[in-house]
Design a protein around this motif. Structure first.
Motif, mmCIF file in Angstrom:
data_model
loop_
_atom_site.group_PDB
_atom_site.id
_atom_site.type_symbol
_atom_site.label_atom_id
_atom_site.label_comp_id
_atom_site.label_asym_id
_atom_site.label_seq_id
_atom_site.Cartn_x
_atom_site.Cartn_y
_atom_site.Cartn_z
ATOM 1 N N ALA A 153 56.562 27.933 30.015
ATOM 2 C CA ALA A 153 57.030 28.800 31.061
ATOM 3 C C ALA A 153 56.449 30.141 31.054
ATOM 4 C CB ALA A 153 58.477 28.932 30.946
ATOM 5 N N GLY A 154 56.408 30.675 29.853
ATOM 6 C CA GLY A 154 55.635 32.150 29.780
ATOM 7 C C GLY A 154 54.297 32.039 30.112
ATOM 8 N N PHE A 155 53.590 31.134 29.779
ATOM 9 C CA PHE A 155 51.909 30.925 30.262
ATOM 10 C C PHE A 155 52.085 30.822 31.669
ATOM 11 C CE2 PHE A 155 48.344 28.246 31.024
ATOM 12 C CZ PHE A 155 47.594 29.084 30.751
ATOM 13 N N PHE A 156 52.789 29.834 32.099
ATOM 14 C CA PHE A 156 52.531 29.510 33.732
ATOM 15 C C PHE A 156 53.244 30.546 34.761
ATOM 16 C CE2 PHE A 156 52.162 25.272 31.788
ATOM 17 C CZ PHE A 156 50.883 24.869 32.329
ATOM 18 N N ALA A 157 54.252 31.117 34.338
ATOM 19 C CA ALA A 157 54.947 32.106 35.070
ATOM 20 C C ALA A 157 54.213 33.546 35.064
ATOM 21 C CB ALA A 157 56.274 32.476 34.696
ATOM 22 N N PRO A 158 53.899 34.139 36.184
ATOM 23 C CA PRO A 158 53.086 35.241 36.004
ATOM 24 C C PRO A 158 53.884 36.452 35.617
ATOM 25 C CG PRO A 158 53.962 34.651 38.316
ATOM 26 C CD PRO A 158 54.138 33.435 37.606
ATOM 27 N N TYR A 159 55.394 36.484 35.520
ATOM 28 C CA TYR A 159 55.991 37.463 34.964
ATOM 29 C C TYR A 159 57.175 36.848 34.238
ATOM 30 C CZ TYR A 159 53.882 39.968 38.904
ATOM 31 O OH TYR A 159 52.820 40.322 39.657
ATOM 32 N N ARG A 189 43.505 45.177 49.174
ATOM 33 C CA ARG A 189 43.378 44.073 48.814
ATOM 34 C C ARG A 189 43.342 43.912 47.153
ATOM 35 N NH1 ARG A 189 38.986 40.565 51.324
ATOM 36 N NH2 ARG A 189 40.029 41.120 53.107
ATOM 37 N N PHE A 190 44.430 42.998 46.559
ATOM 38 C CA PHE A 190 44.222 42.778 45.194
ATOM 39 C C PHE A 190 43.862 41.421 44.967
ATOM 40 C CE2 PHE A 190 46.316 46.826 45.433
ATOM 41 C CZ PHE A 190 46.037 47.578 44.328
ATOM 42 N N PRO A 191 42.767 40.904 44.102
ATOM 43 C CA PRO A 191 42.534 39.515 44.115
ATOM 44 C C PRO A 191 43.207 39.104 42.729
ATOM 45 C CG PRO A 191 40.918 41.155 42.911
ATOM 46 C CD PRO A 191 41.692 42.102 43.836
ATOM 47 N N VAL A 192 43.954 37.995 42.805
ATOM 48 C CA VAL A 192 44.538 37.309 42.014
ATOM 49 C C VAL A 192 43.499 36.528 41.002
ATOM 50 C CG1 VAL A 192 46.014 35.310 41.451
ATOM 51 C CG2 VAL A 192 46.535 36.864 43.508
ATOM 52 N N ARG A 193 43.651 36.852 39.715
ATOM 53 C CA ARG A 193 42.715 36.332 38.567
ATOM 54 C C ARG A 193 43.615 35.336 37.914
ATOM 55 N NH1 ARG A 193 41.412 41.884 39.167
ATOM 56 N NH2 ARG A 193 39.394 41.964 39.743
ATOM 57 N N PHE A 194 42.781 34.521 36.886
ATOM 58 C CA PHE A 194 43.395 33.621 36.360
ATOM 59 C C PHE A 194 43.126 34.117 34.475
ATOM 60 C CE2 PHE A 194 42.419 31.303 40.043
ATOM 61 C CZ PHE A 194 43.571 30.350 40.353
ATOM 62 N N LEU A 195 44.179 33.645 33.932
ATOM 63 C CA LEU A 195 44.058 34.034 32.591
ATOM 64 C C LEU A 195 43.958 35.502 32.220
ATOM 65 C CD1 LEU A 195 41.631 31.275 31.008
ATOM 66 C CD2 LEU A 195 43.980 31.161 31.036
ATOM 67 N N VAL A 196 45.213 36.138 32.747
ATOM 68 C CA VAL A 196 45.153 37.415 32.701
ATOM 69 C C VAL A 196 46.316 37.768 31.528
ATOM 70 C CG1 VAL A 196 44.215 37.706 35.013
ATOM 71 C CG2 VAL A 196 46.749 37.603 34.633
ATOM 72 N N ARG A 197 46.193 39.152 31.215
ATOM 73 C CA ARG A 197 47.323 39.686 30.324
ATOM 74 C C ARG A 197 48.372 40.288 31.173
ATOM 75 N NH1 ARG A 197 46.240 37.645 25.349
ATOM 76 N NH2 ARG A 197 44.041 37.570 24.903
ATOM 77 N N GLY A 198 49.492 40.070 30.601
ATOM 78 C CA GLY A 198 50.917 40.861 31.515
ATOM 79 C C GLY A 198 51.910 40.656 30.671
ATOM 80 N N GLY A 239 47.766 36.089 37.487
ATOM 81 C CA GLY A 239 48.144 37.317 37.860
ATOM 82 C C GLY A 239 47.313 38.310 38.510
ATOM 83 N N LEU A 240 47.616 39.482 38.791
ATOM 84 C CA LEU A 240 46.684 40.364 39.314
ATOM 85 C C LEU A 240 45.958 41.202 38.143
ATOM 86 C CD1 LEU A 240 48.942 42.308 41.794
ATOM 87 C CD2 LEU A 240 47.362 40.406 42.216
ATOM 88 N N GLY A 241 46.638 41.288 36.840
ATOM 89 C CA GLY A 241 46.010 41.653 35.879
ATOM 90 C C GLY A 241 45.465 43.427 36.110
ATOM 91 N N SER A 242 46.214 43.886 36.858
ATOM 92 C CA SER A 242 45.757 45.477 37.376
ATOM 93 C C SER A 242 46.632 46.534 36.584
ATOM 94 C CB SER A 242 45.694 45.506 38.971
ATOM 95 O OG SER A 242 45.683 46.962 38.969
ATOM 96 N N PRO A 243 46.200 47.531 35.715
ATOM 97 C CA PRO A 243 47.121 48.349 35.380
ATOM 98 C C PRO A 243 47.416 49.427 36.170
ATOM 99 C CG PRO A 243 44.646 48.521 34.645
ATOM 100 C CD PRO A 243 44.616 47.373 35.610
ATOM 101 N N ARG A 244 46.846 49.416 37.242
ATOM 102 C CA ARG A 244 47.514 50.541 38.491
ATOM 103 C C ARG A 244 48.910 50.468 38.609
ATOM 104 N NH1 ARG A 244 43.232 49.699 43.394
ATOM 105 N NH2 ARG A 244 44.739 51.377 44.077
ATOM 106 N N PRO A 245 49.371 51.702 38.720
ATOM 107 C CA PRO A 245 50.952 51.748 39.039
ATOM 108 C C PRO A 245 51.290 51.189 40.492
ATOM 109 C CG PRO A 245 49.989 53.925 38.832
ATOM 110 C CD PRO A 245 48.980 52.942 38.342
ATOM 111 N N ASP A 246 50.267 51.357 41.364
ATOM 112 C CA ASP A 246 50.491 51.065 42.731
ATOM 113 C C ASP A 246 50.215 49.648 43.062
ATOM 114 O OD1 ASP A 246 47.958 51.426 42.530
ATOM 115 O OD2 ASP A 246 47.683 52.378 44.240
ATOM 116 N N ALA A 247 49.925 48.829 41.911
ATOM 117 C CA ALA A 247 49.655 47.375 42.485
ATOM 118 C C ALA A 247 50.776 46.550 42.618
ATOM 119 C CB ALA A 247 48.913 46.808 41.046
#
Length: 378
Positions: free
Chosen positions: A47-53, A106-115, A132-140
């Protein structure tokens, strides 16, 4: 030239297990159901791997956010890489929430990201996610395949985490109740007499009780679980769910034990000096396992529904731990359901799992039944 034997037929003298497996594989509905359940277990186990959060991650500023994954932009162009637009909640003229996406960002969705960090297999620290988005930006923004709930938590993530809870409670509840039922039924049928009469009266008493209301009363009579750990609540729910079903399986196993105790291999075990409990455990009960496996697969849906019902009324798994039942609490509000239909996703998952278990149980029953369509063939 004479045609040979059917290549799909088992060889002459094939074991009953191979015959049953062949019958099962020819039942397409049962095979599909088995694959669906296998997929659910894989999702739940990882579940932790497949779930984005993580299931605890929440965004209180964006409650009831609708699904926002897109592959088509405002101009109608199709993108191979999915993306999400950031959006800000506003109140409409009726006081309801409305999310207006910003088409210029627009924020692209990427695969195999850290979260979010999680424990892989319950013990290995990890932060790798399938997407996931894998974006460190606070406004993501957050990516919501199935929207978010009243606290801004991702429904898809909680759905996957909740699958492990709901499915495992159903499975463990069946294992506990069937272990009790097989043992009680075996003792009742093998020993007979006063023991049989006493145990059957207990079984009949349990069977005439309204099961769900008995479990509901037992669970409600227990102390509040507000200060309990999640593992303790989990164990209590398993035991409550296991109260149902054991009496019915005990009566059926009793009938088989009455027949098996006069079979040659049981008489031979007695003749060489084996004790009654040794004979029961090593020679009688193992021959009832095929039926028990089939009956368990048919009964699991009822146990899953029982857990969901307990959790939905607040007597099962407690927030923030997810289960399909407590995720449906919000769907009990018709107004919320009309405005945010994605909160019914756990109910759809529950329907899929229950239907798959029913088809699997029917397939196993047809495969193991010696009087089935292929029973007795060479």
């Amino acid at each position: 030239m004479a045609s040979g034997a059917d290549s799909s037929s088992p060889p002459r003298g094939a074991s009953p297990g191979r015959r049953a497996l062949r019958r099962f594989r020819r039942n397409r509905s049962a095979v599909v159901a088995a694959l669906v359940l296998l997929g659910l277990w894989v999702l739940a186990g990882l579940a932790g791997f497949f779930a984005p959060y993580h299931y605890r991650t929440h965004r209180d500023r964006t409650p009831y956010h609708p699904p926002n994954l897109r592959i088509v932009d405002e101009d109608g162009a199709v993108h191979l890489q999915p993306f999400v637009h950031p959006s800000v909640p506003t109140r409409d003229e009726f006081g309801g929430l409305r999310y207006d996406p910003d088409p210029n960002r627009r924020f692209p969705v990427r695969f195999l990201v850290r979260g979010d960090r999680y424990l892989l297999f319950g013990s290995i620290p990890c932060d790798l996610h399938l997407f996931g988005l894998g974006s460190p930006r606070p406004d993501a923004p957050a990516v919501h395949l199935l929207g978010s709930d009243y606290r801004g938590r991702d429904v898809f993530s909680r759905l996957i985490y909740g699958a492990g809870v709901s499915l495992s409670i159903g499975l463990l509840g069946v294992l506990v109740s069937f272990a009790v039922g097989i043992l009680v039924g075996g003792i009742s049928g093998y020993f007979g007499g006063a023991i049989d009469a006493a145990l059957q009266r207990v079984c009949e008493t349990m069977m005439i009780l309204p099961g769900f209301y008995v479990v509901l009363a037992v669970r409600a009579a227990m102390p509040s679980t507000a200060d309990w750990s999640s593992s303790k609540v989990y164990l209590v729910v398993v035991l409550c769910v296991a109260l149902l079903g054991w009496a019915a399986i005990a009566r059926t196993i009793r009938g088989q034990a009455l027949s098996l105790r006069e079979r040659e291999f049981v008489l031979a075990a007695r003749a060489i000096g084996r004790g009654p409990f040794s004979t029961l455990l090593r020679h009688v009960l193992p021959h009832t396992l095929p039926f028990a496996i089939v009956a368990a697969s048919v009964a699991i849906p009822g146990y899953i529904l029982m857990e969901s019902a307990l959790s939905m009324v607040g007597l099962g798994i407690q927030e923030p731990e997810p289960s399909w039942g407590n995720m449906l609490q919000d769907a009990m509000n018709v107004g919320h359901l009309q405005l945010h239909p994605w909160i019914l996703a756990p109910g759809l998952a529950l329907s899929v799992a229950v239907t798959a278990f029913q088809y699997l149980g029917e397939g196993l029953r047809d495969a193991i039944d010696p009087q089935g369509p292929e029973g007795g063939r060479g």
